[in-house]
Design a protein around this motif. Structure first.
Motif, PDB file in Angstrom:
ATOM      1  N   ASN A  35      13.043 -34.243   3.370  1.00 37.82           N
ATOM      2  CA  ASN A  35      14.156 -33.507   3.963  1.00 37.82           C
ATOM      3  C   ASN A  35      14.799 -34.358   5.053  1.00 37.82           C
ATOM      4  O   ASN A  35      14.104 -34.996   5.856  1.00 37.82           O
ATOM      5  N   ARG A  68      18.384 -30.479   5.134  1.00 43.49           N
ATOM      6  CA  ARG A  68      17.727 -29.288   5.698  1.00 43.49           C
ATOM      7  C   ARG A  68      18.675 -28.099   5.823  1.00 43.49           C
ATOM      8  O   ARG A  68      18.247 -26.947   5.765  1.00 43.49           O
ATOM      9  N   PRO A 123      16.995 -25.113   0.083  1.00 42.30           N
ATOM     10  CA  PRO A 123      16.065 -26.240  -0.014  1.00 42.30           C
ATOM     11  C   PRO A 123      14.628 -25.826  -0.309  1.00 42.30           C
ATOM     12  O   PRO A 123      13.907 -26.554  -1.006  1.00 42.30           O
TER      13      PRO A 123
END
Length: 322
Positions: A297, A272, A279
């Motif tokens: 994640n 994350r 991301p």
């Protein structure tokens, strides 16, 4: 004998030019010596761990952990080496047979001629899979290795059962990450830069670059040796990195237009708090473009195979059964 002012001035200019040439030669020679010593030390501290297989276009270094469990072939990222995976991840996946690969031009793998583009690297990995007689393994790619895995899925889909992408580069970027600026000189200058300023620059900036790549996680003290980080201190690594930084946008731009045609299972894992790649842009956007792709994640930064090995291994086991 009288010396005319013009003659004296010319001699002064010649003397200055000679001094400048001599100084440049000494500095260049010093950098070249620095480079040679650093390359020799890195190869001694991070020797080849496995075996070699010849494929069209080069010779690939790989480690086969053995065993009868499901097979995974693992491709590292930019400035990486197969020890990026053996540092911690292999111990967490002892129930699988892992094939860790130094990508073409990296680590102890060599190439014929210049650094091959992403698509050609995928072809060479496909040839390695054939040479080892692997039956449709799961292909795992971290960072730039993720781009190679995507090229593989697009061009050689019948040779793997799926791809698992860890913090992958999947989309073109508007600009080079600041930590890589200065590491991609124009193609005609790369050889000269690699043997002069490239390795000294990498040596001096390496700790700061590593902190950024690992952030917010800490850089392990032994990553240079146990994790293979020292392989970046070689002129071949500088040249390979310069080419890939420069060529990456071309490669992923062309592939992104074809993501909708991928028919293999695709799983994507991102930290994350990745400070190197976004991301959302590289993970969420790409997952939405590939039919059936999944996105997960977890806590951590870009080097989660090293810093969050257990969570990465658990995710890989799930991806292997998809």
């Amino acid at each position: 004998m009288r010396i005319r002012r013009g003659d004296a001035g010319e001699r002064t200019m010649n003397d200055r030019l000679k001094k400048a040439v001599t100084t440049t030669a000494l500095v260049g020679g010093g950098f070249a010596l620095w480079t040679a010593l650093a390359a020799s030390a890195s190869e001694a501290l991070v020797p080849a761990d496995g075996d070699f297989v010849d494929v069209p276009g080069g010779r690939l270094h790989y480690v086969d952990t053995g065993g009868n469990g499901p097979v995974m072939v693992m491709l590292h990222g930019l400035y990486g080496q197969l020890r990026n995976f053996s540092y911690a991840l292999t111990a967490e996946l002892a129930d699988h047979r892992l094939i860790l690969v130094d990508r073409p031009g990296w680590g102890h793998s060599s190439v014929d001629g210049g650094q091959p583009p992403i698509e050609e690297q995928a072809r060479m990995v496909a040839d390695l899979i054939d040479a080892l007689g692997l039956d449709r393994p799961l292909l795992v790619g971290h960072s730039m290795g993720g781009a190679v895995a995507l090229a593989f899925a697009l061009n050689h889909p019948g040779k793997v059962r799926g791809i698992a992408l860890i913090a992958p580069l999947t989309q073109p970027m508007d600009h080079i990450p600041p930590i890589f600026r200065g590491k991609a000189p124009p193609a005609p200058l790369r050889g000269l830069a690699a043997w002069t300023v490239g390795v000294p620059l990498t040596t001096l900036t390496g700790p700061a670059v590593a902190r950024h790549v690992f952030a917010p996680d800490a850089v392990p003290m032994d990553f240079g040796t146990r994790g293979g980080g020292l392989v970046a201190l070689r002129p071949s690594s500088f040249q390979a990195g310069a080419f890939e930084i420069d060529d990456a946008n071309r490669a992923v731009s062309g592939m992104a237009a074809r993501y909708g045609s991928i028919g293999l299972p695709v799983a994507i894992l991102y930290g994350r708090d990745d400070h190197l790649l976004d991301p959302q842009h590289q993970g969420d956007r790409t997952a939405a473009m590939i039919p059936g792709a999944t996105l997960t994640n977890i806590a951590g930064g870009h080097m989660i195979p090293v810093t969050h090995a257990r969570e990465t291994a658990d995710w890989l086991r799930t991806a292997a059964t998809a």
